[in-house]
Design a protein around this motif. Structure first.
Motif, PDB file in Angstrom:
ATOM      1  N   THR A 110      33.843   5.965 -24.008  1.00  0.00           N
ATOM      2  CA  THR A 110      32.052   6.620 -24.301  1.00  0.00           C
ATOM      3  C   THR A 110      31.927   4.509 -24.430  1.00  0.00           C
ATOM      4  N   ILE A 111      30.258   4.513 -24.126  1.00  0.00           N
ATOM      5  CA  ILE A 111      29.764   3.287 -24.153  1.00  0.00           C
ATOM      6  C   ILE A 111      28.964   3.579 -25.224  1.00  0.00           C
ATOM      7  N   GLU A 112      28.806   3.130 -25.975  1.00  0.00           N
ATOM      8  CA  GLU A 112      28.272   2.941 -27.498  1.00  0.00           C
ATOM      9  C   GLU A 112      26.918   2.584 -26.621  1.00  0.00           C
ATOM     10  N   TRP A 113      25.598   3.253 -27.988  1.00  0.00           N
ATOM     11  CA  TRP A 113      24.411   2.447 -27.247  1.00  0.00           C
ATOM     12  C   TRP A 113      23.801   1.314 -26.836  1.00  0.00           C
ATOM     13  N   THR A 114      24.594   0.450 -28.227  1.00  0.00           N
ATOM     14  CA  THR A 114      24.113  -0.782 -28.130  1.00  0.00           C
ATOM     15  C   THR A 114      24.507  -1.751 -26.859  1.00  0.00           C
ATOM     16  N   GLU A 115      25.661  -0.745 -26.331  1.00  0.00           N
ATOM     17  CA  GLU A 115      26.557  -1.745 -25.212  1.00  0.00           C
ATOM     18  C   GLU A 115      24.999  -1.404 -24.206  1.00  0.00           C
ATOM     19  N   TRP A 116      24.972  -0.415 -24.496  1.00  0.00           N
ATOM     20  CA  TRP A 116      23.893   0.274 -22.774  1.00  0.00           C
ATOM     21  C   TRP A 116      22.586  -0.821 -23.087  1.00  0.00           C
ATOM     22  N   LEU A 117      21.573  -0.988 -24.330  1.00  0.00           N
ATOM     23  CA  LEU A 117      20.868  -2.226 -24.409  1.00  0.00           C
ATOM     24  C   LEU A 117      21.115  -3.523 -24.165  1.00  0.00           C
ATOM     25  N   GLY A 118      22.753  -4.091 -24.430  1.00  0.00           N
ATOM     26  CA  GLY A 118      23.164  -5.365 -23.365  1.00  0.00           C
ATOM     27  C   GLY A 118      23.484  -4.884 -21.912  1.00  0.00           C
ATOM     28  N   TYR A 119      23.486  -4.208 -22.128  1.00  0.00           N
ATOM     29  CA  TYR A 119      23.564  -3.867 -20.412  1.00  0.00           C
ATOM     30  C   TYR A 119      21.936  -3.627 -19.536  1.00  0.00           C
ATOM     31  N   ALA A 120      21.295  -2.835 -20.219  1.00  0.00           N
ATOM     32  CA  ALA A 120      19.841  -3.369 -19.980  1.00  0.00           C
ATOM     33  C   ALA A 120      18.885  -4.544 -20.047  1.00  0.00           C
ATOM     34  N   ALA A 121      19.518  -4.931 -21.042  1.00  0.00           N
ATOM     35  CA  ALA A 121      18.964  -6.675 -21.088  1.00  0.00           C
ATOM     36  C   ALA A 121      18.550  -7.189 -20.151  1.00  0.00           C
ATOM     37  N   GLY A 146      13.561  -9.102 -21.410  1.00  0.00           N
ATOM     38  CA  GLY A 146      14.843  -9.270 -21.530  1.00  0.00           C
ATOM     39  C   GLY A 146      15.221  -9.908 -22.851  1.00  0.00           C
ATOM     40  N   ALA A 147      15.049 -10.879 -23.043  1.00  0.00           N
ATOM     41  CA  ALA A 147      14.648 -12.081 -23.985  1.00  0.00           C
ATOM     42  C   ALA A 147      14.925 -11.088 -25.709  1.00  0.00           C
ATOM     43  N   VAL A 148      13.527 -10.260 -25.884  1.00  0.00           N
ATOM     44  CA  VAL A 148      13.522  -9.566 -26.961  1.00  0.00           C
ATOM     45  C   VAL A 148      14.742  -8.575 -27.084  1.00  0.00           C
ATOM     46  N   THR A 149      14.480  -7.624 -25.914  1.00  0.00           N
ATOM     47  CA  THR A 149      15.192  -6.681 -26.086  1.00  0.00           C
ATOM     48  C   THR A 149      17.058  -7.394 -26.266  1.00  0.00           C
TER      49      THR A 149
END
Length: 134
Positions: A2-13, A36-39
């Motif tokens: 499973t992908i952690e929410w923090t990984e999703w944050l990295g992908y979104a950024a 993107g940089a803030v994220t």
């Protein structure tokens, strides 16, 4: 797996930064890149990834600096009459943008434009448009 929410944050950024680089408008590029940089900075803080946190924090600062600079910079527009007979620049300008002109005016006869008056529109002394009129 499973992908952690923090990984999703990295992908979104990553996606936001990639999208920002497709912008032709520099102001829009800076705003989207700022998001993107803030994220990415938040991502780096959460995972204690200091290189990511510091570099993207620096990028946030750069984007804010240039956005403020753009907001404070006054643009200077001028209308400059130009003659077909005395200008070397006008025919070259037309030649350079001929394919774009033909997209919007497919039946235009460029030579017939010589009989009309022409004005360059400049922003900070750089031509940004041409107005041909009778």
């Amino acid at each position: 797996m499973t992908i952690e929410w923090t990984e999703w944050l990295g992908y979104a950024a990553s996606v936001v930064v990639a999208v920002s680089l497709t912008m032709s408008n520099i102001r829009r590029l800076r705003w989207i890149n700022l998001v993107g940089a803030v994220t990415f900075t938040i991502y780096g803080v959460i995972l204690e990834l200091y290189p990511i946190m510091f570099v993207n924090g620096f990028i946030v600062g750069i984007n804010i600096y240039y956005l403020l600079k753009m907001t404070r910079t006054k643009e200077h527009f001028h209308l400059i009459p130009i003659s077909w007979d005395t200008s070397i620049f006008l025919p070259r300008f037309i030649e350079y943008y001929l394919s774009d002109i033909r997209k919007h005016f497919p039946d235009i006869d460029i030579e017939s434009l010589r009989q009309y008056r022409s004005i360059f529109i400049t922003r900070n002394v750089v031509p940004v448009g041409l107005f041909i009129y009778e």
